[in-house]
Design a protein around this motif. Structure first.
Motif, short mmCIF file in Angstrom:
data_model
loop_
_atom_site.label_atom_id
_atom_site.label_comp_id
_atom_site.label_asym_id
_atom_site.label_seq_id
_atom_site.Cartn_x
_atom_site.Cartn_y
_atom_site.Cartn_z
N SER A 37 0.81 -1.23 0.00
CA SER A 37 0.00 0.00 0.00
C SER A 37 0.84 1.28 0.00
O SER A 37 0.36 2.33 -0.40
CB SER A 37 -0.95 0.00 1.20
OG SER A 37 -0.21 -0.09 2.42
N ALA A 38 2.09 1.19 0.44
CA ALA A 38 2.95 2.38 0.50
C ALA A 38 3.45 2.81 -0.88
O ALA A 38 3.99 3.91 -1.02
CB ALA A 38 4.13 2.12 1.42
N LEU A 39 3.26 1.95 -1.89
CA LEU A 39 3.77 2.25 -3.22
C LEU A 39 2.64 2.29 -4.24
O LEU A 39 1.59 1.67 -4.05
CB LEU A 39 4.79 1.17 -3.64
CG LEU A 39 5.99 0.96 -2.70
CD1 LEU A 39 6.88 -0.15 -3.24
CD2 LEU A 39 6.76 2.24 -2.52
N VAL A 40 2.85 3.03 -5.32
CA VAL A 40 1.87 3.12 -6.40
C VAL A 40 2.59 2.96 -7.73
O VAL A 40 3.80 3.18 -7.84
CB VAL A 40 1.10 4.46 -6.38
CG1 VAL A 40 0.20 4.55 -5.17
CG2 VAL A 40 2.06 5.63 -6.43
N SER A 41 1.82 2.56 -8.75
CA SER A 41 2.40 2.40 -10.08
C SER A 41 1.55 3.12 -11.11
O SER A 41 0.36 3.38 -10.89
CB SER A 41 2.51 0.92 -10.44
OG SER A 41 1.23 0.34 -10.60
N ARG A 42 2.17 3.43 -12.24
CA ARG A 42 1.47 4.00 -13.39
C ARG A 42 1.91 3.24 -14.62
O ARG A 42 3.06 2.78 -14.71
CB ARG A 42 1.79 5.49 -13.55
CG ARG A 42 1.10 6.40 -12.58
CD ARG A 42 1.17 7.87 -13.03
NE ARG A 42 2.54 8.34 -13.07
CZ ARG A 42 3.07 9.11 -12.12
NH1 ARG A 42 2.35 9.47 -11.07
NH2 ARG A 42 4.33 9.51 -12.21
N SER A 43 1.01 3.13 -15.59
CA SER A 43 1.37 2.50 -16.85
C SER A 43 0.42 2.97 -17.94
O SER A 43 -0.69 3.43 -17.66
CB SER A 43 1.31 0.97 -16.73
OG SER A 43 -0.01 0.54 -16.46
N ILE A 44 0.86 2.83 -19.18
CA ILE A 44 -0.01 3.14 -20.31
C ILE A 44 -0.90 1.94 -20.61
O ILE A 44 -2.08 2.07 -20.94
CB ILE A 44 0.84 3.51 -21.54
CG1 ILE A 44 1.58 4.82 -21.28
CG2 ILE A 44 -0.04 3.63 -22.79
CD1 ILE A 44 2.53 5.22 -22.39
#
Length: 258
Positions: free
Chosen positions: A54-61
């Protein structure tokens, strides 16, 4: 099987942990993800499947698994896809297995939840799998707890657990860390046979370049939070272009690093 475009990982405060990279996995492939501790290889794989802490987030196309866009699935659809089709063998076997729940209940949970069969059928499969991964007296193990097992036994239980629902993709995160060299060979040959005989696609996360060279078809090299090189394994070892990769290949082959 997996098709990821421009995936990146960062903290909620915006500090980048993994720079944007692309990743793909074909049916029947064994793909390696190599990197030293802290290079970002494990959290990158977790981000591919929306399994980050939960402490991390991701982004992607784009994030496609089994022809399904993970970001468009309902929670129920997501649990079914990941629970059935993806097996995961973690690096930290102690934290992954619950200390207060018998092994048999942990092995049955996903099998029954995803309606792969009855509890009786699940226990039969669990027993067969524990025998398959080389554990003696599987009935005793099924009725025991994780603290009663050695590190090598816990790793074998995790391997059996990952196979309960007959997944199409298996992620091996440092699968041989707790094993001696002989057992390491047996485990890797076991997964190679599963790959060849059943067409299961494998992702091997490791800091051991010898395993990458021997068992993978393609490999990605991570260094300080960045994917610095990817290629067919033979090309990666014969013609590495990034300085970090060249140094690793030289060390693996017993050459002097220049």
């Amino acid at each position: 099987m997996i098709n990821i475009t421009q995936l990146e990982v960062h903290t909620h405060e915006g500090r980048a942990l993994v720079q944007p990279f692309d990743f793909h996995l074909k049916k029947g492939e064994i793909v390696g993800i190599f990197g030293e501790s802290g290079s970002g290889k494990t959290i990158s794989t977790q981000a591919m499947l929306n399994l980050l802490p939960s402490a991390l987030v991701s982004r992607s196309i784009k994030k496609i698994v089994e022809d399904r866009n993970l970001d468009m699935l309902s929670p129920r659809e997501y649990r079914k896809l990941i629970g059935l089709d993806v097996g995961y063998i973690p690096q930290n076997t102690t934290e992954f297995l619950h200390p207060l729940v018998k092994i048999k209940h942990q092995m049955l949970e996903g099998y029954v939840t995803h309606q792969c069969g009855t509890k009786k059928q699940g226990l039969k499969r669990a027993t067969e799998l524990l025998e398959l991964v080389g554990l003696n007296n599987p009935k005793k193990i099924l009725n025991g707890y994780v603290f009663e097992l050695s590190g090598g036994m816990r790793q074998r239980v995790n391997i059996a657990l990952s196979l309960m629902t007959k997944p199409r993709i298996i992620i091996l995160d440092e699968p041989t860390t707790a094993l001696d060299s002989i057992t390491e060979h047996e485990v890797m040959e076991f997964f190679k046979n599963i790959n060849q005989e059943e067409g299961v696609s494998l992702i091997l996360i490791t800091h051991n370049m010898k395993l990458i060279e021997k068992y993978t078809d393609r490999a990605y090299v991570f260094y300080q939070g960045e994917m610095v090189e990817t290629n067919d394994t033979k090309m990666l070892f014969s013609e590495p272009y990034h300085p970090h990769t060249r140094a690793l290949v030289q060390v693996t082959h017993g050459e002097e690093v220049r």
